[in-house]
Scaffold this motif. Structure first.
Motif, PDB file in Angstrom:
ATOM      1  N   ALA A   3       0.801  -1.157   0.066  1.00  0.00           N
ATOM      2  CA  ALA A   3      -0.003   0.033  -0.183  1.00  0.00           C
ATOM      3  C   ALA A   3       0.836   1.298   0.059  1.00  0.00           C
ATOM      4  CB  ALA A   3      -1.005  -0.101   1.344  1.00  0.00           C
ATOM      5  N   PHE A   4       2.015   1.204   0.678  1.00  0.00           N
ATOM      6  CA  PHE A   4       2.818   2.153   0.579  1.00  0.00           C
ATOM      7  C   PHE A   4       4.245   1.837   0.222  1.00  0.00           C
ATOM      8  CE2 PHE A   4      -0.539   3.055   3.357  1.00  0.00           C
ATOM      9  CZ  PHE A   4      -1.127   4.371   3.106  1.00  0.00           C
ATOM     10  N   ALA A   5       4.348   1.057  -0.624  1.00  0.00           N
ATOM     11  CA  ALA A   5       5.749   0.347  -1.217  1.00  0.00           C
ATOM     12  C   ALA A   5       6.107   0.879  -2.551  1.00  0.00           C
ATOM     13  CB  ALA A   5       5.691  -1.119  -1.037  1.00  0.00           C
ATOM     14  N   HIS A   6       7.153   1.103  -2.878  1.00  0.00           N
ATOM     15  CA  HIS A   6       7.459   1.733  -4.216  1.00  0.00           C
ATOM     16  C   HIS A   6       8.645   1.095  -4.938  1.00  0.00           C
ATOM     17  CE1 HIS A   6       4.763   5.047  -2.907  1.00  0.00           C
ATOM     18  NE2 HIS A   6       5.344   4.926  -1.754  1.00  0.00           N
ATOM     19  N   GLU A   7       8.628   0.714  -6.105  1.00  0.00           N
ATOM     20  CA  GLU A   7       9.745   0.165  -6.758  1.00  0.00           C
ATOM     21  C   GLU A   7      10.117   0.911  -7.933  1.00  0.00           C
ATOM     22  OE1 GLU A   7      10.058  -4.322  -7.553  1.00  0.00           O
ATOM     23  OE2 GLU A   7      11.094  -3.734  -9.247  1.00  0.00           O
ATOM     24  N   SER A   8       9.193   1.373  -8.682  1.00  0.00           N
ATOM     25  CA  SER A   8       9.508   1.977  -9.880  1.00  0.00           C
ATOM     26  C   SER A   8      10.502   3.152  -9.762  1.00  0.00           C
ATOM     27  CB  SER A   8       8.108   2.400 -10.775  1.00  0.00           C
ATOM     28  OG  SER A   8       7.533   1.150 -10.986  1.00  0.00           O
ATOM     29  N   GLY A   9      11.606   3.345 -10.536  1.00  0.00           N
ATOM     30  CA  GLY A   9      12.400   4.442 -10.244  1.00  0.00           C
ATOM     31  C   GLY A   9      11.835   5.744 -10.384  1.00  0.00           C
ATOM     32  N   ILE A  10      10.798   5.907 -11.096  1.00  0.00           N
ATOM     33  CA  ILE A  10      10.231   7.301 -11.429  1.00  0.00           C
ATOM     34  C   ILE A  10       9.345   7.648 -10.298  1.00  0.00           C
ATOM     35  CG2 ILE A  10       8.571   8.512 -13.000  1.00  0.00           C
ATOM     36  CD1 ILE A  10       9.563   6.922 -15.340  1.00  0.00           C
TER      37      ILE A  10
ATOM     38  N   LEU B 207      13.654  -2.818  -4.048  1.00  0.00           N
ATOM     39  CA  LEU B 207      14.385  -2.917  -5.154  1.00  0.00           C
ATOM     40  C   LEU B 207      14.276  -4.063  -5.885  1.00  0.00           C
ATOM     41  CD1 LEU B 207      17.750  -2.437  -3.056  1.00  0.00           C
ATOM     42  CD2 LEU B 207      16.741  -0.799  -4.427  1.00  0.00           C
ATOM     43  N   GLY B 208      14.295  -3.715  -7.443  1.00  0.00           N
ATOM     44  CA  GLY B 208      14.149  -4.809  -8.231  1.00  0.00           C
ATOM     45  C   GLY B 208      14.561  -4.191  -9.740  1.00  0.00           C
ATOM     46  N   LYS B 209      13.519  -4.986 -10.541  1.00  0.00           N
ATOM     47  CA  LYS B 209      13.976  -4.644 -11.934  1.00  0.00           C
ATOM     48  C   LYS B 209      13.766  -3.089 -12.303  1.00  0.00           C
ATOM     49  CE  LYS B 209      11.889  -5.777 -16.330  1.00  0.00           C
ATOM     50  NZ  LYS B 209      10.926  -6.810 -16.953  1.00  0.00           N
ATOM     51  N   HIS B 210      12.621  -2.810 -11.555  1.00  0.00           N
ATOM     52  CA  HIS B 210      12.437  -1.192 -12.030  1.00  0.00           C
ATOM     53  C   HIS B 210      13.025  -0.118 -10.880  1.00  0.00           C
ATOM     54  CE1 HIS B 210       9.126  -4.074 -12.831  1.00  0.00           C
ATOM     55  NE2 HIS B 210       8.965  -3.493 -13.889  1.00  0.00           N
TER      56      HIS B 210
ATOM     57  N   CYS C 206      27.652   2.065 -10.179  1.00  0.00           N
ATOM     58  CA  CYS C 206      27.114   1.182 -11.579  1.00  0.00           C
ATOM     59  C   CYS C 206      27.263  -0.271 -11.432  1.00  0.00           C
ATOM     60  CB  CYS C 206      28.148   1.557 -12.689  1.00  0.00           C
ATOM     61  SG  CYS C 206      27.798   3.599 -13.247  1.00  0.00           S
ATOM     62  N   ASN C 207      28.145  -0.723 -10.675  1.00  0.00           N
ATOM     63  CA  ASN C 207      28.353  -2.329 -10.849  1.00  0.00           C
ATOM     64  C   ASN C 207      27.167  -2.707  -9.934  1.00  0.00           C
ATOM     65  OD1 ASN C 207      30.373  -2.457 -12.203  1.00  0.00           O
ATOM     66  ND2 ASN C 207      31.978  -2.668 -10.417  1.00  0.00           N
ATOM     67  N   VAL C 208      26.736  -2.005  -8.760  1.00  0.00           N
ATOM     68  CA  VAL C 208      25.567  -2.623  -7.767  1.00  0.00           C
ATOM     69  C   VAL C 208      24.232  -2.210  -8.699  1.00  0.00           C
ATOM     70  CG1 VAL C 208      24.347  -2.120  -5.853  1.00  0.00           C
ATOM     71  CG2 VAL C 208      27.081  -1.725  -5.717  1.00  0.00           C
ATOM     72  N   TYR C 209      24.332  -1.288  -9.420  1.00  0.00           N
ATOM     73  CA  TYR C 209      23.206  -1.055 -10.295  1.00  0.00           C
ATOM     74  C   TYR C 209      22.867  -2.171 -11.337  1.00  0.00           C
ATOM     75  CZ  TYR C 209      19.792   1.705 -12.972  1.00  0.00           C
ATOM     76  OH  TYR C 209      18.589   2.493 -13.577  1.00  0.00           O
ATOM     77  N   ASP C 210      24.044  -2.307 -11.907  1.00  0.00           N
ATOM     78  CA  ASP C 210      23.913  -3.433 -13.031  1.00  0.00           C
ATOM     79  C   ASP C 210      23.500  -4.868 -12.496  1.00  0.00           C
ATOM     80  OD1 ASP C 210      24.238  -1.552 -14.779  1.00  0.00           O
ATOM     81  OD2 ASP C 210      26.567  -2.119 -15.137  1.00  0.00           O
ATOM     82  N   GLU C 211      24.120  -4.811 -11.298  1.00  0.00           N
ATOM     83  CA  GLU C 211      23.655  -6.512 -10.717  1.00  0.00           C
ATOM     84  C   GLU C 211      22.237  -6.381 -10.354  1.00  0.00           C
ATOM     85  OE1 GLU C 211      24.806 -10.021  -8.813  1.00  0.00           O
ATOM     86  OE2 GLU C 211      25.807  -8.658 -10.528  1.00  0.00           O
ATOM     87  N   ILE C 212      21.471  -5.406  -9.643  1.00  0.00           N
ATOM     88  CA  ILE C 212      20.220  -5.410  -9.365  1.00  0.00           C
ATOM     89  C   ILE C 212      19.373  -5.340 -10.540  1.00  0.00           C
ATOM     90  CG2 ILE C 212      18.301  -3.651  -8.428  1.00  0.00           C
ATOM     91  CD1 ILE C 212      20.537  -2.842  -6.198  1.00  0.00           C
ATOM     92  N   LYS C 213      19.682  -4.703 -11.567  1.00  0.00           N
ATOM     93  CA  LYS C 213      19.091  -4.845 -12.689  1.00  0.00           C
ATOM     94  C   LYS C 213      19.091  -6.195 -13.116  1.00  0.00           C
ATOM     95  CE  LYS C 213      17.469  -0.736 -13.837  1.00  0.00           C
ATOM     96  NZ  LYS C 213      15.996  -0.596 -13.918  1.00  0.00           N
ATOM     97  N   ALA C 214      20.278  -6.898 -13.259  1.00  0.00           N
ATOM     98  CA  ALA C 214      20.251  -8.264 -13.745  1.00  0.00           C
ATOM     99  C   ALA C 214      19.414  -9.341 -12.886  1.00  0.00           C
ATOM    100  CB  ALA C 214      21.717  -8.654 -14.125  1.00  0.00           C
TER     101      ALA C 214
END
Ligand SMILES: CC(=O)SCCNC(=O)CCNC(=O)[C@H](O)C(C)(C)COP(=O)(O)OP(=O)(O)OC[C@H]1O[C@@H](n2cnc3c(N)ncnc32)[C@H](O)[C@@H]1OP(=O)(O)O
Ligand SMILES: CC(C)C(=O)C(=O)O
Length: 512
Positions: free
Chosen positions: A295-302, A330-333, A356-364
């Motif tokens: 209800a108050f959780a957000h994942e999407s970057g925007i 945290l996740g794909k979005h 950038c490495n952490v970001y890429d790992e999370i996206k992967a």
């Protein structure tokens, strides 16, 4: 502006000055298949309902069982602020069971639709009215507050329904309730029905909406718009079949969307919902409004970027209003703003490249369908921070074969400085085979010994991230640690060894 026209249209609504919140979690809620509350559990829920400030608690149906009577008596002894009500068929023995518990408020009912009269009750229209009137009179003679329900009212012929309600009104009923027993109403029809009943009936009108088509809250609100004085509700919307109108959704809609003042301590809603869910065993879906995990959780970057700048961009109310809390998932979005805020929250600082490495790992990981917990993020960040900047050894390929009828075999391909090498090795398991293959490939560069090997699943589940921690030593007794976090145990093990190999080579170079 659209918002202004909404404000204007609210002025045309026939909303009552005093709306009563009637909670039936302990009666209709408990009728959900699979729920059977003990006396103590009922007492605990009743106390919490009283604390949040509901006007009436329907504590149960005393004629059902001895346990039901015992809980009714014990809740009555607590002398809560809320009125306590019990359900009874229009049957003298049901009313007597309720009187026996010292309750002073009865909710008595009888089916009014043709379906209920002919097939279930086998009673004529006249008999139904006669029995309803007798029950109301009996309740009044015994000093009870009487609320009368025409069960299945919304599938009842309107003229007959009005005749029945008028009869119980004349018999002294204090309130009529309009049950949408199988949830067939829709908001505009609800308004028409309540407006019509308001023209005919002078005592207060209540509604009891079921959620078979997901319209229970909308219909309850439509009834309020038409002048209904009360709504029956349950915590988490539990109840027969698709459930009842959810108390938390109804209350917050009235307060926030309609701007109505209610004496409900909304800050306790989340805890109460959680308590009822645990006690009843009915889990709350994550997307449940107001109290669900999302209800108050957000994942999407925007969205997270907006939330961090001003939470109102993507939240209609602050989570604190209902005692909930905001969560950045945290996740794909995930976007960079979200990741930065999470790393800041944990006081983890890193350079642009590591970020950038952490970001890429999370996206992967997200692309593999994985949700990344905060513990996962910390482990990934620690791994990235622990990586040697000088990578003399790089993993180019890994294949493992394993099973109960074959020897575990690993084929590893490494780039060692400028040279590419590949070998296969067997082992007691795929991890052991891979580690032996690596030892063999690096032997000309460095002789290593595995001193310590630790593996941990960060979260539960078979797809949990595995965090591998190793310590290796070389022939000069240099030691180095290595760490890797992956969703694959073998990959995590191999990466941890390579991580520690690069570090030990770096140590040796610096000592020379
Ligand atoms: C829409 C609702 O939520 S209604 C409330 C539903 N709640 C419950 O049913 C609570 C749990 N029920 C029970 O424990 C039991 O059904 C009891 C104790 C109420 C009654 O048990 P029993 O006497 O064994 O009756 P049983 O359940 O088999 O049938 C119900 C009887 O009540 C009658 N009845 C149903 N509603 C009413 C009513 N409002 N007024 C009078 N009689 C009614 C039925 O016609 C049926 O009568 P019959 O046996 O003469 O055919
Ligand atoms: C007893 C009545 C009000 C009821 O629960 C229903 O009709 O759903």
């Amino acid at each position: 502006m659209f918002i202004e026209s909404i404000e204007k249209s609210k002025k045309n609504l026939k909303i009552s000055d005093k709306i009563k919140i009637f909670d039936t979690t302990l009666r209709d809620g408990e009728q959900s298949p699979g729920i059977a509350l003990t006396v103590d559990e009922k007492i605990q829920i009743a106390k919490r309902l009283d604390n949040i400030g509901v006007n009436t608690i329907e504590i149960g149906f005393p004629a059902v069982s001895e346990g039901e009577k015992e809980s009714a008596r014990k809740i009555t002894e607590l002398e809560p602020k809320a009125d306590l009500c019990g359900l009874a068929r229009v049957v003298k023995s049901d009313l007597d069971a309720l009187l026996d518990c010292d309750l002073s408020y009865v909710h008595t009912f009888i089916g009014s639709s043709q379906l209920h009269r002919e097939y279930k009750l086998k009673m004529s229209k006249e008999t139904v009215i006669e029995k309803a009137v007798e029950a109301v009179e009996y309740g009044k003679e015994h000093g009870l507050t009487v609320e009368f329900s025409a069960e299945d009212a919304t599938r009842t012929d309107i003229d007959y329904l009005i005749e029945l309600y008028k009869s119980v009104e004349s018999a002294g009923a204090d309130m009529i309730n309009v049950p949408d027993t199988v949830g067939v109403l829709f908001p505009s029809a609800t308004k028409i029905l309540i407006e019509r009943l308001k023209e005919e009936i002078k005592i207060p009108i209540s509604v009891h909406c079921h959620n078979d088509f997901g319209l229970a809250v909308a219909n309850s609100l439509a009834a309020i718009e038409a002048g209904a004085n009360q709504s029956h509700l349950t915590i988490n919307g539990i109840g027969e079949r698709g459930g009842n109108a959810s108390l938390e959704e109804f209350v917050i809609s009235l307060i926030v969307a309609y701007g109505i003042k209610l004496n409900i301590d909304t800050k306790q809603l989340y805890n109460l919902s959680d308590y009822v869910s645990k006690v009843t065993g009915i889990k709350i879906p994550p997307n449940k409004p107001i109290v669900g995990g999302n209800a108050f959780a957000h994942e999407s970057g925007i969205h997270v970027d907006g939330i961090l700048k001003n939470a109102a961009t993507y939240e209609p109310i602050a989570p604190e209003l209902v005692g909930h809390s905001r969560k950045i998932a945290l996740g794909k979005h995930t976007g960079a703003s979200a990741l930065k805020s999470k790393l800041n929250e944990y006081n983890i600082s890193m350079d642009e490249n590591q970020f950038c490495n952490v970001y890429d790992e999370i996206k992967a990981l997200g692309d593999k369908g994985k949700t990344i917990t905060d513990a996962d993020l910390k482990a990934i960040a620690i791994t990235v921070l622990g990586k040697s900047k000088e990578e003399n050894i790089k993993l180019l390929g890994l294949t493992v074969v394993s099973g109960d009828s074959v020897s575990s075999t690993a084929t590893v391909k490494l780039q060692i400085n400028d040279e590419i090498k590949e070998t296969s090795h067997i082992g007691v398991g795929p991890v052991d085979a891979a580690l032996k293959a690596i030892e063999e490939l690096v032997r000309d560069t460095i002789a290593i010994k595995l001193e310590e090997y630790n593996i941990e699943a960060i979260t539960g589940g078979t797809d949990a991230l595995a965090e591998v921690f190793v310590i290796i030593s070389d022939d000069k007794d240099n030691k180095s640690t290595g760490r890797a976090t992956k969703d694959d145990v073998i990959m995590a093990s191999v990466e941890a060894i390579i991580n520690s190999l690069n570090k030990i080579l770096y140590i040796r170079d610096s000592l020379e």
